[in-house]
Write a protein that holds these residues in place. Sequence first.
Motif, PDB file in Angstrom:
ATOM      1  N   GLY A  70       0.431  -0.997   0.046  1.00 43.55           N
ATOM      2  CA  GLY A  70      -0.138  -0.064  -0.146  1.00 43.55           C
ATOM      3  C   GLY A  70       1.365   1.438  -0.016  1.00 43.55           C
ATOM      4  O   GLY A  70       0.159   2.327  -0.628  1.00 43.55           O
ATOM      5  N   SER A  71       1.613   1.371   0.062  1.00 43.72           N
ATOM      6  CA  SER A  71       3.250   2.447   0.449  1.00 43.72           C
ATOM      7  C   SER A  71       3.446   2.557  -1.047  1.00 43.72           C
ATOM      8  O   SER A  71       3.850   1.601  -2.307  1.00 43.72           O
ATOM      9  CB  SER A  71       4.360   2.390   1.236  1.00 43.72           C
ATOM     10  OG  SER A  71       3.746   1.921   2.749  1.00 43.72           O
ATOM     11  N   ASN A  72       4.237   3.664  -1.168  1.00 41.25           N
ATOM     12  CA  ASN A  72       5.111   3.670  -2.650  1.00 41.25           C
ATOM     13  C   ASN A  72       6.444   3.558  -2.434  1.00 41.25           C
ATOM     14  O   ASN A  72       7.242   3.665  -1.538  1.00 41.25           O
ATOM     15  CB  ASN A  72       4.794   5.082  -2.698  1.00 41.25           C
ATOM     16  CG  ASN A  72       3.505   5.969  -3.197  1.00 41.25           C
ATOM     17  OD1 ASN A  72       2.333   4.998  -3.280  1.00 41.25           O
ATOM     18  ND2 ASN A  72       3.388   6.704  -3.373  1.00 41.25           N
ATOM     19  N   ARG A 120       0.295   4.173 -12.169  1.00 37.29           N
ATOM     20  CA  ARG A 120       1.230   3.529 -11.422  1.00 37.29           C
ATOM     21  C   ARG A 120       2.193   3.783 -11.227  1.00 37.29           C
ATOM     22  O   ARG A 120       3.254   3.646  -9.886  1.00 37.29           O
ATOM     23  CB  ARG A 120       0.657   1.967 -10.780  1.00 37.29           C
ATOM     24  CG  ARG A 120      -0.900   1.725 -10.581  1.00 37.29           C
ATOM     25  CD  ARG A 120      -0.661   0.656 -10.126  1.00 37.29           C
ATOM     26  NE  ARG A 120      -0.086   0.439  -8.994  1.00 37.29           N
ATOM     27  CZ  ARG A 120       1.244  -0.700  -9.441  1.00 37.29           C
ATOM     28  NH1 ARG A 120       1.148  -1.206 -10.293  1.00 37.29           N
ATOM     29  NH2 ARG A 120       1.108  -1.258  -7.734  1.00 37.29           N
ATOM     30  N   ASN A 137       3.595   3.258  -7.766  1.00 37.81           N
ATOM     31  CA  ASN A 137       2.126   3.635  -6.189  1.00 37.81           C
ATOM     32  C   ASN A 137       1.544   2.747  -5.783  1.00 37.81           C
ATOM     33  O   ASN A 137       1.610   1.816  -6.092  1.00 37.81           O
ATOM     34  CB  ASN A 137       1.231   4.744  -7.102  1.00 37.81           C
ATOM     35  CG  ASN A 137       2.428   6.211  -7.572  1.00 37.81           C
ATOM     36  OD1 ASN A 137       3.504   6.235  -6.925  1.00 37.81           O
ATOM     37  ND2 ASN A 137       1.586   6.916  -8.292  1.00 37.81           N
ATOM     38  N   GLU A 138       1.028   2.476  -4.476  1.00 35.84           N
ATOM     39  CA  GLU A 138       1.228   1.923  -4.283  1.00 35.84           C
ATOM     40  C   GLU A 138       0.976  -0.443  -4.163  1.00 35.84           C
ATOM     41  O   GLU A 138       0.351  -0.435  -4.632  1.00 35.84           O
ATOM     42  CB  GLU A 138      -0.990   2.050  -4.166  1.00 35.84           C
ATOM     43  CG  GLU A 138      -1.380   2.612  -3.862  1.00 35.84           C
ATOM     44  CD  GLU A 138      -2.762   3.281  -3.276  1.00 35.84           C
ATOM     45  OE1 GLU A 138      -3.390   2.699  -4.376  1.00 35.84           O
ATOM     46  OE2 GLU A 138      -3.389   5.005  -3.584  1.00 35.84           O
TER      47      GLU A 138
END
Length: 328
Positions: A70-72, A120, A137-138
């Motif tokens: 869920g983090s970058n 993304r 991303n994510e």
Amino acid sequence: MLPPAQWGMSWVSEGRLWVTVACKKAEETKHENRMPLILLTKVCILFLVLVTAHTLTVETPAKELQVARGSNATLRCQFNTDAAVTSGDFVVWRKINSVDDAVTRYFDGLVQYGKGYEDRIRFTGKLESGDISITINEVTMEDNGTYACSVRLRNDPPRQSAVTSLFVLIAPSKPECKIVGTAEYGQTINLTCISHEGSPKPTYSWQSFDVQHEPRVLQTTKGEQITLKNISADTSGFYICTSTNIVGKESCNMTVSVVPPSMNIALYAGIIGGAVAAIVVIGIIAYCCCCRGDKNTDYEMTETKDANEFSQRNPTENQRAKDDNEDE
């Protein structure tokens, strides 16, 4: 005068021309003085090596990156070259063992995204300074893997690459605990525990407490499964499995109740239930038969009573019939 962007290429071309002319002149004068010729030949070889050497290098500062789901995630990559960069040169990021490239960027500004990476992924470094880092991303579990950063320059072949690995971290999910086998005296049972999610893969540890909630020693305390052999009443109690990785931990509890084989509750419950059902059916049949017999008896008694009342109401007619019979 050439623009700065082409100075490197100009130096290479002019250098090659100078070496070519110098070496040709040495060949023409080789019979005049042999010692200068040998020295000049060595110089020619040295300059040819220096002029034609490839200067492109690609490096990834970190060979491994760990990021929570869920983090970058920023994958860093840097390239260096002394050659001129043209608009047709490009940078490619690709996940190893993947069919499609993750993202391709040309030095003229065009960016092409691979399937599943649209919106993304983006370049976050300064391309003009050689920073070709990207950010995803994510991140999800599907982003786990090794990525290759490649640079292709027409004026500095061949293509050069470097790799870095991305590990997406996920805390263990609540483990699922089961008792495999029959918890009866003398039997062998297995206690299993598994988390269906977790990155890196969780490890499992076990604890046990007796029915008095006192801790006790287990022969095996590690692994997804422990085996309890020749179980008895002393085996009964509480068992706790803990699933752990570097992100977090979760646990599950189970209660083991060991019973004698004669106390097979399910079997006896079935027998008792069947017996009760049979008694109920027999009772219903008996009740129906009794009711039917009572009705028949009432019917016969009613007929007899009616006949007697009829005789009492008509004594004259009966006597008359009797006298007629006697006269005849």
